[in-house]
Design an enzyme around this catalytic site. Sequence first.
Site, mmCIF file in Angstrom:
data_model
loop_
_atom_site.group_PDB
_atom_site.id
_atom_site.type_symbol
_atom_site.label_atom_id
_atom_site.label_comp_id
_atom_site.label_asym_id
_atom_site.label_seq_id
_atom_site.Cartn_x
_atom_site.Cartn_y
_atom_site.Cartn_z
ATOM 1 N N LYS A 39 37.413 14.813 34.214
ATOM 2 C CA LYS A 39 37.943 15.984 34.942
ATOM 3 C C LYS A 39 39.312 15.675 35.555
ATOM 4 O O LYS A 39 40.240 16.455 35.429
ATOM 5 C CB LYS A 39 36.998 16.392 36.092
ATOM 6 N N ARG B 162 36.639 2.139 34.636
ATOM 7 C CA ARG B 162 37.631 2.904 35.400
ATOM 8 C C ARG B 162 38.242 2.017 36.482
ATOM 9 O O ARG B 162 37.564 1.266 37.152
ATOM 10 C CB ARG B 162 36.979 4.129 36.058
ATOM 11 N N ARG C 103 24.667 9.042 41.035
ATOM 12 C CA ARG C 103 25.580 10.186 40.994
ATOM 13 C C ARG C 103 25.256 11.105 39.817
ATOM 14 O O ARG C 103 25.394 12.319 39.915
ATOM 15 C CB ARG C 103 27.027 9.702 40.917
ATOM 16 N N ARG D 170 30.760 21.770 43.653
ATOM 17 C CA ARG D 170 29.743 20.873 43.107
ATOM 18 C C ARG D 170 28.341 21.382 43.397
ATOM 19 O O ARG D 170 27.367 20.737 43.010
ATOM 20 C CB ARG D 170 29.903 19.497 43.742
ATOM 21 N N ARG E 154 36.216 1.363 42.001
ATOM 22 C CA ARG E 154 35.676 2.052 43.186
ATOM 23 C C ARG E 154 34.254 1.582 43.466
ATOM 24 O O ARG E 154 33.475 1.378 42.552
ATOM 25 C CB ARG E 154 35.662 3.567 42.927
#
Length: 213
Positions: free
Chosen positions: A13, A127, A171, A88, A160
């Site tokens: 996204k 990531r 998540r 969300r 992260r």
Amino acid sequence: MKIIMLGAPGAGKGTQAKMIAEKYSIPHVSTGDIFRANIKNGTELGMEAKRYMDEGQLVPDELTVKILLDRVAQDDCKNGYVLDGFPRTIPQAQVLDEALTKLGESVDYAIDVNVPDENIVKRMGGRRACVTCGATYHIEHVPPKKEGVCDKCGSELILRDDDKPETVKKRLSVYHAQTQPLIEYYTNKGILKTVDGTVDMMDVFASIVEILG
Ligand code: ADP
Ligand code: ADP
Ligand code: ZN
């Protein structure tokens, strides 16, 4: 043009929203980025949000909605924006719709970047995020020029805390329970567009541009 990006954590996204923002000259508004900036600056909001983010949970709607409505009321959002990571939950979507209705406006497109869970867990481990400017990289797919260093600002790149495999799984389950119902919500409004998010990011972008024109 007002655009919403939907998709699982790590679907791409943010990557797509940044390209859309540049091409269509509209701001990229990411609630996750706003929360992380607040955490970095040690604000009260940041400390509150961090408790949830570290657990892979959603920050409560009340808090999130206020932040988002304040942001889109700013001058640079007059001609539209691309929302990344908001809404969300169904209540978040309803609050946004109500606020826009009052202004005689509405969301134009909700773009679902579709990536199966199996791909997500693999993707997230790679990531890397810049601690300063929020730029994102991927150790295989989008490597920085120099390992561990942001191309854009020279700051350090990190994994992260919430991208560690256990939190990613949490998540994903939160996504399926609380966020996925938005697909039906926007389908019913007639503005949902789905793109395949498993292909090369430039090909994902090409399908989005085809939709947006
Ligand atoms: P990703 O795009 O990888 O899913 P984000 O940066 O969008 O990550 O979000 C990171 C975390 O910030 C989420 O797991 C959640 O805790 C919090 N967050 C961001 N946006 C929202 C939102 N709209 N509602 C509730 N929590 C949010
Ligand atoms: P989101 O905002 O949905 O959480 P990101 O845009 O941050 O997702 O992308 C998650 C990770 O996957 C990042 O490391 C990013 O560089 C990488 N990525 C994004 N799009 C693609 C793609 N089409 N193919 C492979 N990797 C991608
Ligand atoms: Zn940077």
